[in-house]
Design an enzyme around this catalytic site. Structure first.
Site, PDB file in Angstrom:
ATOM      1  N   ASP A  18       0.833  -1.199   0.000  1.00 41.86           N
ATOM      2  CA  ASP A  18       0.000   0.000   0.000  1.00 41.86           C
ATOM      3  C   ASP A  18       0.874   1.257   0.000  1.00 41.86           C
ATOM      4  O   ASP A  18       0.623   2.209  -0.755  1.00 41.86           O
ATOM      5  CB  ASP A  18      -0.916  -0.024   1.225  1.00 41.86           C
ATOM      6  CG  ASP A  18      -1.755   1.233   1.360  1.00 41.86           C
ATOM      7  OD1 ASP A  18      -2.597   1.495   0.492  1.00 41.86           O
ATOM      8  OD2 ASP A  18      -1.543   1.973   2.339  1.00 41.86           O
TER       9      ASP A  18
ATOM     10  N   GLU B 153      -2.134  -5.414  -3.480  1.00 38.54           N
ATOM     11  CA  GLU B 153      -1.138  -4.620  -2.749  1.00 38.54           C
ATOM     12  C   GLU B 153      -0.051  -5.519  -2.159  1.00 38.54           C
ATOM     13  O   GLU B 153       1.123  -5.134  -2.137  1.00 38.54           O
ATOM     14  CB  GLU B 153      -1.821  -3.810  -1.655  1.00 38.54           C
ATOM     15  CG  GLU B 153      -2.679  -2.683  -2.212  1.00 38.54           C
ATOM     16  CD  GLU B 153      -3.353  -1.853  -1.152  1.00 38.54           C
ATOM     17  OE1 GLU B 153      -3.551  -0.645  -1.374  1.00 38.54           O
ATOM     18  OE2 GLU B 153      -3.695  -2.405  -0.077  1.00 38.54           O
TER      19      GLU B 153
END
Length: 225
Positions: free
Chosen positions: A46, A118
């Site tokens: 992320d 992610e």
């Protein structure tokens, strides 16, 4: 001398030196394995994704202010956008899920796909460094990055239409298609149509391709009102 075999992962387009990172990125927490799951890699991925997208937008729009750049980044990395990219690349079929969870949920949820995407980026970063992660992100997000426009209020109908689509169409980016131009070379008139989720919203003409797209967006906004 023993040499480890690289494993090419087609979604990320990265050849993993450490295959265990790839396996971990594709392991959902419902598997409950001693070696862990993809949650920590998701946390790292992320942050890497935010950095690379921010850097890309910084260079793509040198005149844009912080707020405009932030809106662009949010439209690219929101959950629905990530899930859409994950589905486009069929990430779900590689995701390992616990049997009990699979019995109740045959297909991975949006949240599971977001996390896995992610986590995959995080795994590429740990395995190959920032440049490899950047290449993976450019591969996965290239189309929406190329399509994105900075919103500049009422003076930018393409930006306004994009903001509308993000709000009402879950982050889908308007697509502009060039239509046949008319007139002699010294006085060309360009035409463009704008589509959203495959549906045509409007057409416009102008003295340049950019102007034609802006006018098409203006027509679309009027129709949506």
């Amino acid at each position: 001398m023993h040499t480890s075999k690289q494993v090419f992962e087609p979604i990320s387009r990265h050849s993993f030196q450490d295959e265990s990172l790839l396996k971990l990125a594709l392991t959902h927490s419902s598997c409950d394995r001693p070696e862990g799951d993809n949650q920590r890699l998701e946390f790292l991925g992320d942050a890497v994704l935010d950095l690379v997208i921010a850097e890309t937008l910084y260079h793509k729009f040198p005149q844009a202010n912080e707020g405009a750049l932030d809106r662009c980044r949010a439209s690219l990395v929101n959950g629905k956008s990530l899930a859409r990219i994950a589905r486009k690349h069929h990430l779900g079929k590689y995701l390992e899920v616990g049997e009990a969870h699979r019995q109740h949920h045959a297909d991975p949820s949006h949240a599971m796909l977001e996390d896995a995407l992610e986590a995959l980026i995080g795994a590429v970063f740990l395995d190959g460094g920032l440049e490899c992660a950047r290449q993976t992100i450019q591969h996965l997000f290239g189309e929406p990055i190329n399509a994105i426009e900075v919103s500049a209020g009422s003076q930018n109908p393409k930006g306004q239409l994009q903001e509308w689509s993000q709000k009402h169409y879950h982050g889908v980016v308007p697509e502009y298609r060039e239509l046949p131009a008319e007139g002699p070379d010294h006085d060309r008139h360009y035409s463009a149509a704008v589509f959203l989720a495959g549906k045509e919203l409007g057409r416009g003409t102008g003295s340049s391709k950019k102007a034609a797209e802006a006018n098409a967006a203006h027509v679309a906004l009027k129709a949506l009102e």
